[in-house]
Design an enzyme around this catalytic site. Structure first.
Site, mmCIF file in Angstrom:
data_model
loop_
_atom_site.group_PDB
_atom_site.id
_atom_site.type_symbol
_atom_site.label_atom_id
_atom_site.label_comp_id
_atom_site.label_asym_id
_atom_site.label_seq_id
_atom_site.Cartn_x
_atom_site.Cartn_y
_atom_site.Cartn_z
ATOM 1 N N GLU A 136 0.884 -1.238 0.018
ATOM 2 C CA GLU A 136 0.022 -0.073 -0.150
ATOM 3 C C GLU A 136 0.777 1.254 -0.028
ATOM 4 O O GLU A 136 0.418 2.452 -0.746
ATOM 5 C CB GLU A 136 -0.919 0.013 1.369
ATOM 6 C CG GLU A 136 -2.035 -1.183 1.021
ATOM 7 C CD GLU A 136 -1.594 -2.405 1.533
ATOM 8 O OE1 GLU A 136 -2.393 -3.377 1.236
ATOM 9 O OE2 GLU A 136 -0.412 -2.636 1.925
ATOM 10 N N HIS A 182 -10.230 -6.404 8.527
ATOM 11 C CA HIS A 182 -10.495 -5.474 7.021
ATOM 12 C C HIS A 182 -11.397 -4.493 7.180
ATOM 13 O O HIS A 182 -11.910 -4.103 6.181
ATOM 14 C CB HIS A 182 -10.851 -6.867 6.262
ATOM 15 C CG HIS A 182 -9.860 -7.755 5.803
ATOM 16 N ND1 HIS A 182 -9.332 -8.598 6.725
ATOM 17 C CD2 HIS A 182 -9.122 -7.757 4.676
ATOM 18 C CE1 HIS A 182 -8.267 -9.329 6.038
ATOM 19 N NE2 HIS A 182 -8.268 -8.624 4.942
#
Length: 338
Positions: A54, A123
């Site tokens: 990321e 998540h």
């Protein structure tokens, strides 16, 4: 108007903006796999899968934006933004200011958030307040397909980095979307339902929950106005204050936890600028201060439901609760024991 899902609306917005402006490109975790139609139309140079990294994805986007491109990156789930905080907050969010306006950073960061898919705490974490608090960033959280499309198109055209949060439970929810171009400006709230007795302010999928509660309240003689913020930064303070002054009673509803959340900022704005119009204190109804559960039933207990909204409105109206009050969910109640 035709009905399409939120996911389809996002796809339409991406395709239309990529056709309109050759500087728009998309990359991220699985984007070329999920959006093969974009790969077929625009090629592998403009739609690319990336490694699961990321920080590198966001850093590449910031660099691409500085060179004049307009990247859209998908980092999948909101908690994964933790791996890209320096690149988003410390670089993209600040470098335009530090450069004295010599550089623009027109990048959009898409991430999914919210309960509904039972993906578990790592998540699912509503982090929008982190980025609202970060200078130089804009934050968007739509509630319906038309706004997803219109706001994403506006976000791509904006010269600042925009965090575009997708409430994952809305992905397959259909809605009417005009075939004509309909840009939705950042920073403009919408009145989802007119009312005179109480204002309910929310965003993302909680707007639909608030509308369900408003429908039930109407059957019981209470006229609730529902405000869909759509954009959390810039925040439409004018719309918030207008409705607060109109009804004199305000309830703010969001799925994120209460402490230092968006609801706290809205409460402060109303208290500072419309205190004389209030007939009752501003109330907040939020998720608990605990990680999100991975059980669907526990997720439903985790997020505000219509009955809890009705109970809060009843408190604002100074009446006995019209519905049984949903007990506040404590962290220990969300822990399964064997």
């Amino acid at each position: 108007m035709p009905q399409i899902t939120v996911n389809e609306a996002i796809g339409q917005a991406l395709a239309e903006e990529m056709r309109r402006d050759p500087r728009v490109l998309m990359f991220g975790e699985g984007v070329a796999t999920k959006r093969k139609d974009l790969v077929d139309e625009f090629g592998k140079l403009r739609v690319r899968n990336t490694p699961l990294a990321e920080g590198i994805i966001a850093g590449t986007a910031a660099g691409a934006a500085a060179t004049g491109l307009r990247p859209v990156v998908d980092l999948l789930f909101a908690p994964f933004l933790c791996f890209a905080m320096d690149e988003i907050v410390n670089s993209a969010g600040k470098l335009r200011y530090i450069s004295g306006g010599q550089f623009a950073f027109p990048m959009v960061v898409i991430a999914m958030t919210g309960c509904g898919w039972t993906v578990g705490a790592q998540h699912n974490h509503n982090l929008e307040a982190w980025f609202v608090h970060s200078p130089g960033l804009k934050v968007v959280m739509p509630s319906n397909a038309a706004d997803f499309k219109g706001l994403l198109k506006s976000a791509i055209r904006d010269d600042n980095p925009v965090l575009f949060f997708v409430d994952m439970a809305l992905g397959y929810v259909p809605g009417e979307v005009s075939e004509d171009e309909q840009l939705v400006p950042l920073g403009k709230a919408a009145v989802a339902r007119e009312g005179t007795d109480v204002t309910i302010i929310s965003y993302a999928k909680m707007v639909n929950t608030c509308l369900q509660a408003a429908e039930q309240l109407a059957a019981q003689g209470v006229s609730a106005e529902v405000i869909d913020l759509r954009s959390l930064k810039p925040l439409d303070e004018e719309a918030i204050l207008r409705s607060a002054r109109k009804t004199g009673r305000v309830l703010v509803v969001h799925e994120a936890s209460r402490m230092c959340g968006v609801g706290a900022e809205i409460s402060a704005i109303i208290t500072e600028h419309a205190f004389d119009a209030l007939k009752a204190p501003v109330l907040r109804l939020t998720g608990p201060d605990t990680p999100a559960p991975s059980s669907y039933m526990l997720e439903q207990a985790f997020i505000p439901q219509p009955d809890a909204i009705i109970a809060s409105v009843s408190k604002l109206m100074g009446k006995i609760a019209l519905r049984p009050i949903q007990p506040e969910v404590q962290p220990e109640a969300l822990t399964l024991t064997t």
